[in-house]
Design a protein around this motif. Sequence first.
Motif, PDB file in Angstrom:
ATOM      1  N   SER A 316       1.120  -1.273  -0.434  1.00 10.97           N
ATOM      2  CA  SER A 316       0.558   0.097  -0.162  1.00 10.97           C
ATOM      3  C   SER A 316       1.242   1.243  -0.185  1.00 10.97           C
ATOM      4  CB  SER A 316      -1.093   0.484   1.236  1.00 10.97           C
ATOM      5  OG  SER A 316      -0.638  -0.086   2.028  1.00 10.97           O
ATOM      6  N   THR A 317       2.346   1.554   0.469  1.00  7.57           N
ATOM      7  CA  THR A 317       2.822   2.752   0.512  1.00  7.57           C
ATOM      8  C   THR A 317       3.638   1.948  -0.567  1.00  7.57           C
ATOM      9  OG1 THR A 317       4.186   1.454   2.184  1.00  7.57           O
ATOM     10  CG2 THR A 317       2.899   2.498   3.226  1.00  7.57           C
ATOM     11  N   SER A 318       4.077   0.916  -1.405  1.00  7.29           N
ATOM     12  CA  SER A 318       4.905   1.572  -2.709  1.00  7.29           C
ATOM     13  C   SER A 318       4.017   1.855  -3.763  1.00  7.29           C
ATOM     14  CB  SER A 318       5.272  -0.139  -2.869  1.00  7.29           C
ATOM     15  OG  SER A 318       6.063  -0.974  -2.216  1.00  7.29           O
ATOM     16  N   GLN A 319       4.978   2.513  -4.579  1.00  5.62           N
ATOM     17  CA  GLN A 319       4.617   3.469  -5.678  1.00  5.62           C
ATOM     18  C   GLN A 319       4.777   2.584  -7.202  1.00  5.62           C
ATOM     19  OE1 GLN A 319       6.908   7.060  -6.741  1.00  5.62           O
ATOM     20  NE2 GLN A 319       7.973   6.785  -3.999  1.00  5.62           N
ATOM     21  N   PHE A 320       4.188   3.147  -7.674  1.00  7.24           N
ATOM     22  CA  PHE A 320       3.945   2.111  -9.490  1.00  7.24           C
ATOM     23  C   PHE A 320       4.812   3.520 -10.440  1.00  7.24           C
ATOM     24  CE2 PHE A 320       0.043  -0.058  -8.056  1.00  7.24           C
ATOM     25  CZ  PHE A 320       0.482  -1.286  -8.117  1.00  7.24           C
ATOM     26  N   TYR A 321       5.404   2.591 -11.487  1.00  7.26           N
ATOM     27  CA  TYR A 321       5.791   3.359 -12.412  1.00  7.26           C
ATOM     28  C   TYR A 321       4.285   3.570 -13.386  1.00  7.26           C
ATOM     29  CZ  TYR A 321      10.581   1.631 -11.567  1.00  7.26           C
ATOM     30  OH  TYR A 321      11.932   1.334 -11.282  1.00  7.26           O
ATOM     31  N   GLU A 322       4.856   4.836 -13.865  1.00  7.14           N
ATOM     32  CA  GLU A 322       4.139   6.098 -14.495  1.00  7.14           C
ATOM     33  C   GLU A 322       4.152   5.663 -16.083  1.00  7.14           C
ATOM     34  OE1 GLU A 322       3.129   9.590 -12.907  1.00  7.14           O
ATOM     35  OE2 GLU A 322       1.978   7.997 -10.943  1.00  7.14           O
ATOM     36  N   GLU A 323       3.193   5.790 -16.636  1.00 12.40           N
ATOM     37  CA  GLU A 323       4.054   6.579 -18.667  1.00 12.40           C
ATOM     38  C   GLU A 323       4.792   7.879 -18.347  1.00 12.40           C
ATOM     39  OE1 GLU A 323       2.139   4.338 -21.561  1.00 12.40           O
ATOM     40  OE2 GLU A 323       0.590   4.677 -20.858  1.00 12.40           O
TER      41      GLU A 323
END
Length: 346
Positions: A316-323
């Motif tokens: 829940s605290t980790s980020q995802f890469y975005e385009e």
Amino acid sequence: MKRLLALVLVLGGILPAELRAETLNLLIWEKYIAPKILERWTIETGITVRQIYFDNGDERDRLLADPDSDIDLAILNENVTSLYSRNGKLVEVSDQTVPSAKNSVPRWRERCAGYALPYFWGTLGIVYRSDKITTPPTSWMDLLKPQNEFSGHIAMQTGYDDLLTPALIVGGSKVSSQDGPELKRAFEILAVQAPFVKTYDYVITSAQNVTYGKDLYMALAYSGDQFVLSDTTSFPWKYVLPKEGSVLWVDCLGVNANSKRRESAMRFLNFVNEPDVAAENAVYLSLPTTNAAAMPLLPEKMRNDPQIFPSEDVVSTSQFYEEYPASVVQLRKRIVSAVTSIHDAQ
């Protein structure tokens, strides 16, 4: 006469498709599918799978773009999956075209944009040899600004996402930052690190290098890499998630829209997502399955291992890469090139 006709058909290569040997070309990271899974597939279908390895995203993209590479299926990260789906390069995946898709966890399936199936997921962190580093790293700074004794013993990567991530995080920026000054600060951190780095080749590959593989002690890596490294090098490797946080990755398995063997490729996609197959693959690789129906089939010890399945707090605290827009992609690639050039000029 009938025997002669049969011989002519064989020699002419015009036997019905179901009687001819077929091979699927799978573009994949090295050691990223259980051999027994491929053996079982071939026994059940008569179709073999040829693995074509890539070491980074740019190499994967070049192979997919090359019509002579004849790729049928490929492992893609979620951002590339979304981009390729919009460009018509992938076959759409639904419960009708791939019945086993219903087994995928919705959270991970959404990341594959409806044009691939989630394969595995995990985090980005640090792997280290516990026989050489007795005090485990806890921070990204242990990798970015290592102790002098580890100079020349560090492996990084050249992906324009992954390489910049640790420096962006310690600089207080989002991992998918498009801000010029923030990216410049990340470059400056990586430029200072460059003299300590032995190689920017992916650690699974570089650790097997006969010239310097034994001299690598710490690396930027994905969760699960520690198991492959320990198996392939005979050294004890461990994985840590730095205290500053990280990014979640999702690998998707998709079918190339230009595949000459699309029907068989879709069949293989359905096969690897069957619960028992997905569970066997996850156990072999020690990676967290994206398949809800496979979870009960995993050993309890594996399900409860935070090295394999990060806690919900981490998720829940980790980020995802975005385009990124094309201009940001090019800027990030220039940063990667500049960092590796500094390293190579030493």
